[in-house]
Design a protein around this motif. Structure first.
Motif, PDB file in Angstrom:
ATOM      1  N   ARG A 123       0.829  -1.206   0.000  1.00 10.79           N
ATOM      2  CA  ARG A 123       0.000   0.000   0.000  1.00 10.79           C
ATOM      3  C   ARG A 123       0.868   1.263   0.000  1.00 10.79           C
ATOM      4  NH1 ARG A 123      -3.199  -1.694   3.409  1.00 10.79           N
ATOM      5  NH2 ARG A 123      -2.397  -0.789   5.348  1.00 10.79           N
ATOM      6  N   ALA A 124       1.972   1.223   0.756  1.00  7.85           N
ATOM      7  CA  ALA A 124       2.876   2.375   0.806  1.00  7.85           C
ATOM      8  C   ALA A 124       3.492   2.640  -0.563  1.00  7.85           C
ATOM      9  CB  ALA A 124       3.971   2.138   1.841  1.00  7.85           C
ATOM     10  N   LEU A 125       3.833   1.571  -1.277  1.00  2.00           N
ATOM     11  CA  LEU A 125       4.418   1.718  -2.610  1.00  2.00           C
ATOM     12  C   LEU A 125       3.390   2.278  -3.590  1.00  2.00           C
ATOM     13  CD1 LEU A 125       6.858   1.317  -4.421  1.00  2.00           C
ATOM     14  CD2 LEU A 125       6.129  -1.048  -4.798  1.00  2.00           C
ATOM     15  N   ALA A 126       2.161   1.775  -3.518  1.00  2.00           N
ATOM     16  CA  ALA A 126       1.101   2.270  -4.402  1.00  2.00           C
ATOM     17  C   ALA A 126       0.811   3.742  -4.132  1.00  2.00           C
ATOM     18  CB  ALA A 126      -0.162   1.434  -4.211  1.00  2.00           C
ATOM     19  N   ASP A 127       0.784   4.111  -2.858  1.00  2.00           N
ATOM     20  CA  ASP A 127       0.535   5.510  -2.494  1.00  2.00           C
ATOM     21  C   ASP A 127       1.659   6.409  -2.998  1.00  2.00           C
ATOM     22  OD1 ASP A 127      -1.778   4.734  -1.242  1.00  2.00           O
ATOM     23  OD2 ASP A 127      -0.941   4.784   0.792  1.00  2.00           O
ATOM     24  N   ALA A 128       2.896   5.902  -2.947  1.00  2.00           N
ATOM     25  CA  ALA A 128       4.040   6.694  -3.405  1.00  2.00           C
ATOM     26  C   ALA A 128       3.965   6.942  -4.906  1.00  2.00           C
ATOM     27  CB  ALA A 128       5.341   5.979  -3.051  1.00  2.00           C
ATOM     28  N   ILE A 129       3.566   5.912  -5.650  1.00  2.00           N
ATOM     29  CA  ILE A 129       3.447   6.061  -7.105  1.00  2.00           C
ATOM     30  C   ILE A 129       2.356   7.071  -7.449  1.00  2.00           C
ATOM     31  CG2 ILE A 129       2.816   4.852  -9.231  1.00  2.00           C
ATOM     32  CD1 ILE A 129       4.114   2.343  -8.044  1.00  2.00           C
ATOM     33  N   ALA A 130       1.283   7.050  -6.658  1.00  2.00           N
ATOM     34  CA  ALA A 130       0.160   7.959  -6.909  1.00  2.00           C
ATOM     35  C   ALA A 130       0.418   9.372  -6.398  1.00  2.00           C
ATOM     36  CB  ALA A 130      -1.103   7.407  -6.256  1.00  2.00           C
ATOM     37  N   SER A 131       1.526   9.561  -5.677  1.00  2.00           N
ATOM     38  CA  SER A 131       1.795  10.872  -5.076  1.00  2.00           C
ATOM     39  C   SER A 131       2.431  11.855  -6.047  1.00  2.00           C
ATOM     40  CB  SER A 131       2.714  10.709  -3.864  1.00  2.00           C
ATOM     41  OG  SER A 131       4.032  10.349  -4.270  1.00  2.00           O
ATOM     42  N   ASN A 132       2.717  11.386  -7.268  1.00  2.00           N
ATOM     43  CA  ASN A 132       3.313  12.244  -8.295  1.00  2.00           C
ATOM     44  C   ASN A 132       4.611  12.910  -7.833  1.00  2.00           C
ATOM     45  OD1 ASN A 132       1.328  11.689 -10.208  1.00  2.00           O
ATOM     46  ND2 ASN A 132      -0.011  13.328  -9.458  1.00  2.00           N
ATOM     47  N   GLY A 133       5.451  12.110  -7.188  1.00  2.00           N
ATOM     48  CA  GLY A 133       6.788  12.589  -6.863  1.00  2.00           C
ATOM     49  C   GLY A 133       6.979  13.177  -5.493  1.00  2.00           C
ATOM     50  N   THR A 134       5.907  13.284  -4.694  1.00  2.00           N
ATOM     51  CA  THR A 134       6.077  13.847  -3.351  1.00  2.00           C
ATOM     52  C   THR A 134       6.823  12.885  -2.435  1.00  2.00           C
ATOM     53  OG1 THR A 134       3.895  13.015  -2.707  1.00  2.00           O
ATOM     54  CG2 THR A 134       4.024  15.289  -3.527  1.00  2.00           C
ATOM     55  N   SER A 135       6.790  11.590  -2.750  1.00  2.00           N
ATOM     56  CA  SER A 135       7.626  10.614  -2.053  1.00  2.00           C
ATOM     57  C   SER A 135       8.180   9.660  -3.101  1.00  2.00           C
ATOM     58  CB  SER A 135       6.830   9.834  -0.995  1.00  2.00           C
ATOM     59  OG  SER A 135       5.777   9.104  -1.585  1.00  2.00           O
ATOM     60  N   SER A 136       9.413   9.212  -2.899  1.00  2.00           N
ATOM     61  CA  SER A 136      10.065   8.418  -3.936  1.00  2.00           C
ATOM     62  C   SER A 136      10.757   7.183  -3.379  1.00  2.00           C
ATOM     63  CB  SER A 136      11.093   9.273  -4.686  1.00  2.00           C
ATOM     64  OG  SER A 136      11.787   8.487  -5.631  1.00  2.00           O
ATOM     65  N   PRO A 137      10.116   6.029  -3.493  1.00  2.00           N
ATOM     66  CA  PRO A 137      10.776   4.792  -3.054  1.00  2.00           C
ATOM     67  C   PRO A 137      12.011   4.489  -3.889  1.00  2.00           C
ATOM     68  CG  PRO A 137       8.749   4.315  -4.250  1.00  2.00           C
ATOM     69  CD  PRO A 137       8.761   5.787  -3.997  1.00  2.00           C
ATOM     70  N   TRP A 138      12.020   4.934  -5.137  1.00  2.00           N
ATOM     71  CA  TRP A 138      13.154   4.658  -6.024  1.00  2.00           C
ATOM     72  C   TRP A 138      14.403   5.366  -5.511  1.00  2.00           C
ATOM     73  CZ3 TRP A 138       9.951   1.470  -7.936  1.00  2.00           C
ATOM     74  CH2 TRP A 138       8.637   1.848  -8.230  1.00  2.00           C
ATOM     75  N   ALA A 139      14.228   6.558  -4.974  1.00  2.00           N
ATOM     76  CA  ALA A 139      15.369   7.299  -4.431  1.00  2.00           C
ATOM     77  C   ALA A 139      15.787   6.743  -3.069  1.00  2.00           C
ATOM     78  CB  ALA A 139      15.022   8.776  -4.304  1.00  2.00           C
ATOM     79  N   ASP A 140      14.807   6.312  -2.275  1.00  2.00           N
ATOM     80  CA  ASP A 140      15.112   5.794  -0.935  1.00  2.00           C
ATOM     81  C   ASP A 140      15.755   4.413  -0.985  1.00  2.00           C
ATOM     82  OD1 ASP A 140      14.069   8.080   0.097  1.00  2.00           O
ATOM     83  OD2 ASP A 140      12.182   7.189   0.769  1.00  2.00           O
ATOM     84  N   ALA A 142      16.797   0.835  -0.372  1.00  2.00           N
ATOM     85  CA  ALA A 142      16.616  -0.078   0.760  1.00  2.00           C
ATOM     86  C   ALA A 142      16.172   0.654   2.020  1.00  2.00           C
ATOM     87  CB  ALA A 142      17.910  -0.837   1.031  1.00  2.00           C
ATOM     88  N   GLY A 143      16.209   1.983   1.994  1.00  2.00           N
ATOM     89  CA  GLY A 143      15.755   2.760   3.140  1.00  2.00           C
ATOM     90  C   GLY A 143      14.268   3.043   3.116  1.00  2.00           C
ATOM     91  N   TRP A 144      13.574   2.545   2.088  1.00  2.00           N
ATOM     92  CA  TRP A 144      12.136   2.774   1.956  1.00  2.00           C
ATOM     93  C   TRP A 144      11.372   2.036   3.053  1.00  2.00           C
ATOM     94  CZ3 TRP A 144       8.703   5.892   0.077  1.00  2.00           C
ATOM     95  CH2 TRP A 144       7.391   5.480  -0.131  1.00  2.00           C
ATOM     96  N   VAL A 145      10.290   2.631   3.515  1.00  2.00           N
ATOM     97  CA  VAL A 145       9.478   2.064   4.583  1.00  2.00           C
ATOM     98  C   VAL A 145       9.040   0.635   4.249  1.00  2.00           C
ATOM     99  CG1 VAL A 145       7.380   3.095   3.607  1.00  2.00           C
ATOM    100  CG2 VAL A 145       7.414   2.387   6.006  1.00  2.00           C
ATOM    101  N   GLY A 146       9.157  -0.259   5.221  1.00  2.00           N
ATOM    102  CA  GLY A 146       8.712  -1.636   5.042  1.00  2.00           C
ATOM    103  C   GLY A 146       9.749  -2.570   4.467  1.00  2.00           C
ATOM    104  N   THR A 147      10.848  -2.017   3.947  1.00  2.00           N
ATOM    105  CA  THR A 147      11.908  -2.876   3.417  1.00  2.00           C
ATOM    106  C   THR A 147      12.573  -3.635   4.564  1.00  2.00           C
ATOM    107  OG1 THR A 147      12.302  -1.224   1.695  1.00  2.00           O
ATOM    108  CG2 THR A 147      13.972  -2.938   1.981  1.00  2.00           C
ATOM    109  N   TRP A 148      12.834  -2.908   5.641  1.00  2.00           N
ATOM    110  CA  TRP A 148      13.365  -3.493   6.873  1.00  2.00           C
ATOM    111  C   TRP A 148      12.381  -3.196   7.998  1.00  2.00           C
ATOM    112  CZ3 TRP A 148      17.898  -6.312   6.830  1.00  2.00           C
ATOM    113  CH2 TRP A 148      18.656  -6.222   5.652  1.00  2.00           C
ATOM    114  N   THR A 149      12.163  -4.183   8.849  1.00  2.00           N
ATOM    115  CA  THR A 149      11.171  -4.018   9.924  1.00  2.00           C
ATOM    116  C   THR A 149      11.725  -4.481  11.266  1.00  2.00           C
ATOM    117  OG1 THR A 149      10.222  -6.203   9.439  1.00  2.00           O
ATOM    118  CG2 THR A 149       9.232  -4.304   8.325  1.00  2.00           C
ATOM    119  N   LEU A 150      12.981  -4.167  11.526  1.00  2.00           N
ATOM    120  CA  LEU A 150      13.572  -4.551  12.809  1.00  2.00           C
ATOM    121  C   LEU A 150      12.876  -3.786  13.935  1.00  2.00           C
ATOM    122  CD1 LEU A 150      17.346  -4.501  11.796  1.00  2.00           C
ATOM    123  CD2 LEU A 150      15.799  -6.470  11.888  1.00  2.00           C
TER     124      LEU A 150
END
Length: 271
Positions: A123-140, A142-150
């Motif tokens: 859901r976070a990835l879908a929301d990021a794609i729909a945000s039109n650049g306000t958040s960027s998993p591609w730039a983040d 492995a630091g993108w939310v949900g990639t690591w959940t320690l």
């Protein structure tokens, strides 16, 4: 409507999902071990109280994150070290930094505490794609939310239990003895960090909290010290060398005394 000008290139997508796949596999393995992330609130953006390898300072959260693994070196004895394979993750083949790991775990904790799930990541990835650049998993990456959940232990205000890796200055190492305001998150953190039943945590925290405003008995870890015969190995481990020698001598002398008394008793009866 999605602005296609914000969509990543094919190479960016390939790099992102390569990091995602590898990170998710390692994260799943680490989640089964005594590995966690800590947060210490501080305005010092250059705070170096913890290892630089996993350091992530968040201006939004107002503090620094670090990631640790606990290494048991004996009964009620151990220290904090880098998680297994951390040094290899930053190699060019994977390009995953310790900072990425702490950053992503922090974001996951911020989003869902100790309960971040795979559907949340989608859901976070879908929301990021729909945000039109306000958040960027591609730039983040492995630091993108949900990639690591320690699991994250938020130290109480005024306390900093960070340390450098391989610090063996204390028997137990530096431990996450209180998580959240009034230690209210400690029990959930202990469960998420695979520390339930880990006696070193209790003995170590009892010592670590001495002289502080936090009473060891007031913290709910979700389990207690072992009792009865099961406690003997831990009792022995906490004794000093002199006490062990004295106890051993007493046991030997006591044993000999019993043998002598039995011998005398038998002699008298036989006589």
């Amino acid at each position: 409507m999605v602005d296609h000008s914000f969509l990543p290139s094919a190479s960016q997508i390939e790099s992102f999902y390569k990091k995602q796949l590898f990170s998710i596999i390692i994260n799943a393995q680490w989640r089964k071990r005594k590995i966690w992330t800590t947060f210490h609130a501080t305005n010092d953006t250059s705070d170096a109280s913890g290892p630089n390898q996993t350091r992530y300072y968040s201006s939004d959260d107002g503090g620094v994150y670090h990631t640790y693994a606990y290494h048991e070196s004996g009964i009620l004895k151990g220290f904090l070290e880098p998680p297994t394979g951390l040094d290899h993750l930053n190699e060019s083949a994977w390009d995953i930094s310790g900072t990425d790991i702490s950053r992503s775990s922090a974001a996951s904790f911020r989003a869902a505490r100790f309960n971040f799930t795979e559907p949340m990541a989608h859901r976070a990835l879908a929301d990021a794609i729909a945000s039109n650049g306000t958040s960027s998993p591609w730039a983040d990456g492995a630091g993108w939310v949900g990639t690591w959940t320690l699991p994250v232990c938020v130290f109480p205000a005024g306390y900093n239990w960070n340390t450098q890796y391989l610090n063996t200055s204390s028997r137990y190492g530096m431990l996450p003895c209180c998580c959240g305001e009034n230690c209210k998150d400690t029990k959930d953190f202990v469960a998420a960090a695979n520390l339930v039943g880990f006696q070193t945590l209790l003995y170590g925290c009892e010592q670590q909290l001495q002289g502080t405003d936090i009473g060891f008995g007031s913290v709910d870890y979700g389990f207690g010290k072992k009792k009865g015969p099961a406690r003997l190995p831990y009792f022995w481990a906490t004794l000093g060398t002199g006490a062990k020698a004295g106890l051993a001598t007493g046991m030997i002398v006591g044993g000999l005394l019993v043998i002598v008394l039995l011998y005398v008793c038998l002699r008298l009866r036989c006589g």
